[in-house]
Design an enzyme around this catalytic site. Structure first.
Site, short mmCIF file in Angstrom:
data_model
loop_
_atom_site.label_atom_id
_atom_site.label_comp_id
_atom_site.label_asym_id
_atom_site.label_seq_id
_atom_site.Cartn_x
_atom_site.Cartn_y
_atom_site.Cartn_z
N CYS A 155 -1.11 6.25 8.90
CA CYS A 155 -1.73 5.20 8.18
C CYS A 155 -2.58 5.25 7.35
O CYS A 155 -2.67 6.23 6.51
CB CYS A 155 -1.93 4.24 9.25
N ARG A 215 0.87 -1.04 0.09
CA ARG A 215 0.05 -0.23 0.00
C ARG A 215 0.84 1.25 -0.02
O ARG A 215 0.68 2.29 -0.58
CB ARG A 215 -0.82 0.03 1.22
#
Length: 276
Positions: free
Chosen positions: A234, A181
């Protein structure tokens, strides 16, 4: 701010069992949450540490009525006070938070309660898997607590936070997401793949040993580096809390970017980096 020690941030299962065996008052909060299963109530009711009260990360540790701050906006301090009293949190009584998935739920709870100004909150090191004592089923409804929060706005509470503008300018910015990611190879949740330019990838799961406990202080320092001016983000501010907890065990008060990638990527004018 006084430097924290590891034993002020974490508690072992052996230490918790000793507190309970001695009849010491302690409030235990079960924060089951996973990306694939955000509602952990059923898992909690199937079995939890005796006396533990269920906490919903989605409904009680986030405020989804707020827009523009990512997928898990921080709740207001007074809302935290109300739910903490419902959980039985009392002034002068320690709080232990735990989860069953990579310390994400418990780290979020630690961050929210600590940022609100509630003292003596510790994460159960290793989570539920570390607990070898008895397990009880069903729901616990405690006597209401009396705790009072010191901060009504968690974005400017007892723990440092970053805005989007501050996140890109901080000396060291750590991205807690999985490497694929971070690189932008895949993005299963947010509309844009990639990361904030200048960020360094430190997956939150890499801070845990095979048994789910946090790495030793020496190992954490090696992974996290020695910079003092540190920010963490995040996808939506949840797993970044694991990095903040880990850094707190080293005496570093890292700043959380609560909106994280879900907020950053929602503005097409913000730059996006890909690759390592």
């Amino acid at each position: 701010m006084e430097r924290r020690r590891r034993d002020e941030v974490l508690i072992t299962a052996i230490e918790l069992a000793a507190l309970l065996a001695a009849g010491e008052p302690v409030t235990i909060l079960d924060v089951r949450w996973q990306l694939a299963e955000p509602d952990g109530r059923q898992a909690y009711e199937r079995g939890h540490i005796p006396g533990a009260v269920y906490v919903s990360l989605e409904d009680e540790l986030s405020d989804h009525s707020i827009t523009g701050h990512g997928r898990h906006p921080l709740p207001a301090g007074r809302a935290v006070e109300a739910v903490a009293r419902r959980w039985g949190v009392r002034a002068g009584r320690p709080v232990v938070v735990y989860d069953d998935w990579n310390r994400a739920g418990s780290a979020r709870a630690w961050w929210v309660l600590t940022a609100a100004g509630i003292p003596d909150v510790r994460v159960l090191d290793g989570g539920l898997a570390a607990w070898t004592g008895g397990i009880e089923s069903g729901a616990v409804v405690p006597e209401p607590g009396d705790v009072t929060v010191a901060h009504s706005d968690l974005y400017s509470g007892a723990l440092p936070t970053l805005t989007a503008e501050e996140a890109i300018a901080v000396e060291t910015l750590l991205d807690a997401r999985a490497p694929e990611r971070f690189r932008g190879d895949v993005e299963p949740i947010d509309p844009v793949a990639g990361h904030i330019p200048g960020a360094r990838n430190v997956p939150s799961t890499g801070l845990l040993a095979d048994d789910g406990t946090f790495l030793t202080e020496v190992e954490l320092a090696d992974v996290l580096g020695g910079a003092a001016n540190v920010g963490a983000y995040c996808g939506s501010g949840v797993t970044a809390s694991v990095l903040v907890v880990a850094l707190a065990t080293l005496g570093v008060d890292a700043a959380l970017y609560p909106g994280s990638w879900s907020e950053w990527s929602s503005d097409s004018a913000r730059p996006v980096a890909t690759g390592d």
